[in-house]
Design a protein around this motif. Structure first.
Motif, PDB file in Angstrom:
ATOM      1  N   GLY A  25     107.685 -89.788 111.466  1.00 57.06           N
ATOM      2  CA  GLY A  25     108.474 -89.063 110.488  1.00 57.06           C
ATOM      3  C   GLY A  25     109.789 -89.737 110.171  1.00 57.06           C
ATOM      4  N   ILE A  26     110.430 -89.243 109.140  1.00 55.97           N
ATOM      5  CA  ILE A  26     111.757 -89.680 108.762  1.00 55.97           C
ATOM      6  C   ILE A  26     112.707 -88.639 109.341  1.00 55.97           C
ATOM      7  N   PHE A  27     113.458 -89.024 110.346  1.00 54.09           N
ATOM      8  CA  PHE A  27     114.299 -88.081 111.057  1.00 54.09           C
ATOM      9  C   PHE A  27     115.743 -88.225 110.619  1.00 54.09           C
ATOM     10  N   ILE A  28     116.370 -87.084 110.387  1.00 52.89           N
ATOM     11  CA  ILE A  28     117.745 -87.059 109.898  1.00 52.89           C
ATOM     12  C   ILE A  28     118.585 -86.163 110.792  1.00 52.89           C
ATOM     13  N   SER A  29     119.885 -86.365 110.743  1.00 55.56           N
ATOM     14  CA  SER A  29     120.805 -85.568 111.546  1.00 55.56           C
ATOM     15  C   SER A  29     120.900 -84.148 111.001  1.00 55.56           C
ATOM     16  N   ILE A  30     121.429 -83.261 111.812  1.00 55.83           N
ATOM     17  CA  ILE A  30     121.629 -81.878 111.381  1.00 55.83           C
ATOM     18  C   ILE A  30     122.580 -81.832 110.187  1.00 55.83           C
ATOM     19  N   LYS A  31     123.622 -82.645 110.220  1.00 54.24           N
ATOM     20  CA  LYS A  31     124.583 -82.675 109.117  1.00 54.24           C
ATOM     21  C   LYS A  31     123.900 -83.104 107.815  1.00 54.24           C
ATOM     22  N   THR A  32     123.104 -84.174 107.866  1.00 56.21           N
ATOM     23  CA  THR A  32     122.397 -84.645 106.680  1.00 56.21           C
ATOM     24  C   THR A  32     121.376 -83.606 106.211  1.00 56.21           C
ATOM     25  N   GLY A  60     115.952 -92.679 103.575  1.00 59.98           N
ATOM     26  CA  GLY A  60     114.695 -93.413 103.568  1.00 59.98           C
ATOM     27  C   GLY A  60     113.556 -92.744 102.835  1.00 59.98           C
ATOM     28  N   SER A  61     113.812 -92.074 101.706  1.00 55.43           N
ATOM     29  CA  SER A  61     112.728 -91.384 101.008  1.00 55.43           C
ATOM     30  C   SER A  61     111.762 -92.342 100.328  1.00 55.43           C
ATOM     31  N   ASP A  62     112.018 -93.654 100.396  1.00 62.52           N
ATOM     32  CA  ASP A  62     111.090 -94.601  99.818  1.00 62.52           C
ATOM     33  C   ASP A  62     109.893 -94.838 100.731  1.00 62.52           C
ATOM     34  N   ARG A  63     109.900 -94.265 101.920  1.00 62.69           N
ATOM     35  CA  ARG A  63     108.775 -94.389 102.840  1.00 62.69           C
ATOM     36  C   ARG A  63     107.665 -93.452 102.401  1.00 62.69           C
ATOM     37  N   PRO A  64     106.436 -93.705 102.833  1.00 64.93           N
ATOM     38  CA  PRO A  64     105.334 -92.821 102.444  1.00 64.93           C
ATOM     39  C   PRO A  64     105.516 -91.413 102.993  1.00 64.93           C
ATOM     40  N   SER A  65     104.904 -90.447 102.325  1.00 62.15           N
ATOM     41  CA  SER A  65     105.013 -89.064 102.781  1.00 62.15           C
ATOM     42  C   SER A  65     104.274 -88.874 104.095  1.00 62.15           C
ATOM     43  N   ASP A  91     111.610 -72.228 113.688  1.00 62.46           N
ATOM     44  CA  ASP A  91     111.209 -72.430 112.302  1.00 62.46           C
ATOM     45  C   ASP A  91     111.208 -73.913 111.929  1.00 62.46           C
ATOM     46  N   LEU A  92     112.007 -74.694 112.650  1.00 61.47           N
ATOM     47  CA  LEU A  92     112.136 -76.125 112.397  1.00 61.47           C
ATOM     48  C   LEU A  92     112.163 -76.834 113.741  1.00 61.47           C
ATOM     49  N   GLU A  93     111.389 -77.909 113.860  1.00 56.75           N
ATOM     50  CA  GLU A  93     111.388 -78.663 115.109  1.00 56.75           C
ATOM     51  C   GLU A  93     112.595 -79.599 115.125  1.00 56.75           C
ATOM     52  N   GLY A  94     113.262 -79.631 116.261  1.00 59.10           N
ATOM     53  CA  GLY A  94     114.377 -80.537 116.437  1.00 59.10           C
ATOM     54  C   GLY A  94     114.237 -81.228 117.781  1.00 59.10           C
ATOM     55  N   PHE A  95     114.852 -82.389 117.912  1.00 58.22           N
ATOM     56  CA  PHE A  95     114.780 -83.082 119.182  1.00 58.22           C
ATOM     57  C   PHE A  95     116.025 -83.936 119.394  1.00 58.22           C
ATOM     58  N   ARG A  96     116.230 -84.288 120.643  1.00 58.78           N
ATOM     59  CA  ARG A  96     117.316 -85.181 121.038  1.00 58.78           C
ATOM     60  C   ARG A  96     116.737 -86.256 121.945  1.00 58.78           C
ATOM     61  N   VAL A  97     117.253 -87.441 121.853  1.00 56.31           N
ATOM     62  CA  VAL A  97     116.897 -88.504 122.775  1.00 56.31           C
ATOM     63  C   VAL A  97     118.094 -88.675 123.707  1.00 56.31           C
ATOM     64  N   ASN A 127     121.239 -87.951 125.473  1.00 56.57           N
ATOM     65  CA  ASN A 127     122.344 -87.081 125.055  1.00 56.57           C
ATOM     66  C   ASN A 127     122.771 -87.350 123.617  1.00 56.57           C
ATOM     67  N   GLY A 128     121.874 -87.913 122.822  1.00 56.05           N
ATOM     68  CA  GLY A 128     122.181 -88.229 121.431  1.00 56.05           C
ATOM     69  C   GLY A 128     122.216 -86.991 120.553  1.00 56.05           C
ATOM     70  N   PRO A 129     122.523 -87.183 119.270  1.00 54.70           N
ATOM     71  CA  PRO A 129     122.577 -86.046 118.348  1.00 54.70           C
ATOM     72  C   PRO A 129     121.184 -85.491 118.052  1.00 54.70           C
ATOM     73  N   TRP A 130     121.131 -84.237 117.650  1.00 54.13           N
ATOM     74  CA  TRP A 130     119.878 -83.605 117.259  1.00 54.13           C
ATOM     75  C   TRP A 130     119.365 -84.255 115.986  1.00 54.13           C
ATOM     76  N   ARG A 131     118.038 -84.324 115.876  1.00 56.65           N
ATOM     77  CA  ARG A 131     117.365 -84.856 114.688  1.00 56.65           C
ATOM     78  C   ARG A 131     116.264 -83.894 114.277  1.00 56.65           C
ATOM     79  N   VAL A 132     115.993 -83.861 112.962  1.00 59.22           N
ATOM     80  CA  VAL A 132     114.891 -83.057 112.434  1.00 59.22           C
ATOM     81  C   VAL A 132     114.091 -83.920 111.477  1.00 59.22           C
ATOM     82  N   ASP A 133     112.820 -83.569 111.287  1.00 60.48           N
ATOM     83  CA  ASP A 133     111.955 -84.286 110.361  1.00 60.48           C
ATOM     84  C   ASP A 133     112.284 -83.840 108.935  1.00 60.48           C
ATOM     85  N   ARG A 134     112.635 -84.795 108.098  1.00 56.88           N
ATOM     86  CA  ARG A 134     113.037 -84.487 106.727  1.00 56.88           C
ATOM     87  C   ARG A 134     111.947 -83.753 105.958  1.00 56.88           C
TER      88      ARG A 134
END
Length: 92
Positions: free
Chosen positions: A31-38, A19-24, A58-64, A66-73
């Motif tokens: 934010g645009i949140f992506i998986s750890i793998k991505t 989703g990099s077409d979204r505004p910065s 160094d990087l904020e991560g979160f889970r909703v 028991n879902g997968p971890w996400r980070v702000d791109r």
């Protein structure tokens, strides 16, 4: 080639997926949140490195629930931007 150029090129290739077409990032923007793998693929690191950055703060991560971890791109990309070395006179 600078790592920032590589990251920008990779981000362009992955834009349909992340989703990099979204505004910065800006105040009040979700934010645009992506998986750890991505995230790992985006910056050319291992998923374990991304988890380590989350663990050390160094990087904020979160889970909703028991879902997968996400980070702000955008935060991830800011984290891996190269730092200019200063010259002995103090100029960048």
């Amino acid at each position: 080639m600078l790592i920032s150029t590589l990251i920008r090129d990779l981000a362009k290739e992955l834009s349909p997926l992340i989703g990099s077409d979204r505004p910065s990032a800006s105040p009040g923007r979700v934010g645009i949140f992506i998986s750890i793998k991505t995230a790992a693929e985006l910056v050319g690191m291992s998923p374990q490195t991304i988890r380590s950055w989350i663990k050390t703060g160094d990087l904020e991560g979160f889970r909703v629930k028991n879902g997968p971890w996400r980070v702000d791109r955008d935060q991830l990309i800011d984290l891996v931007q190269p730092v200019r070395k200063s010259t002995p006179g103090g100029a960048a």
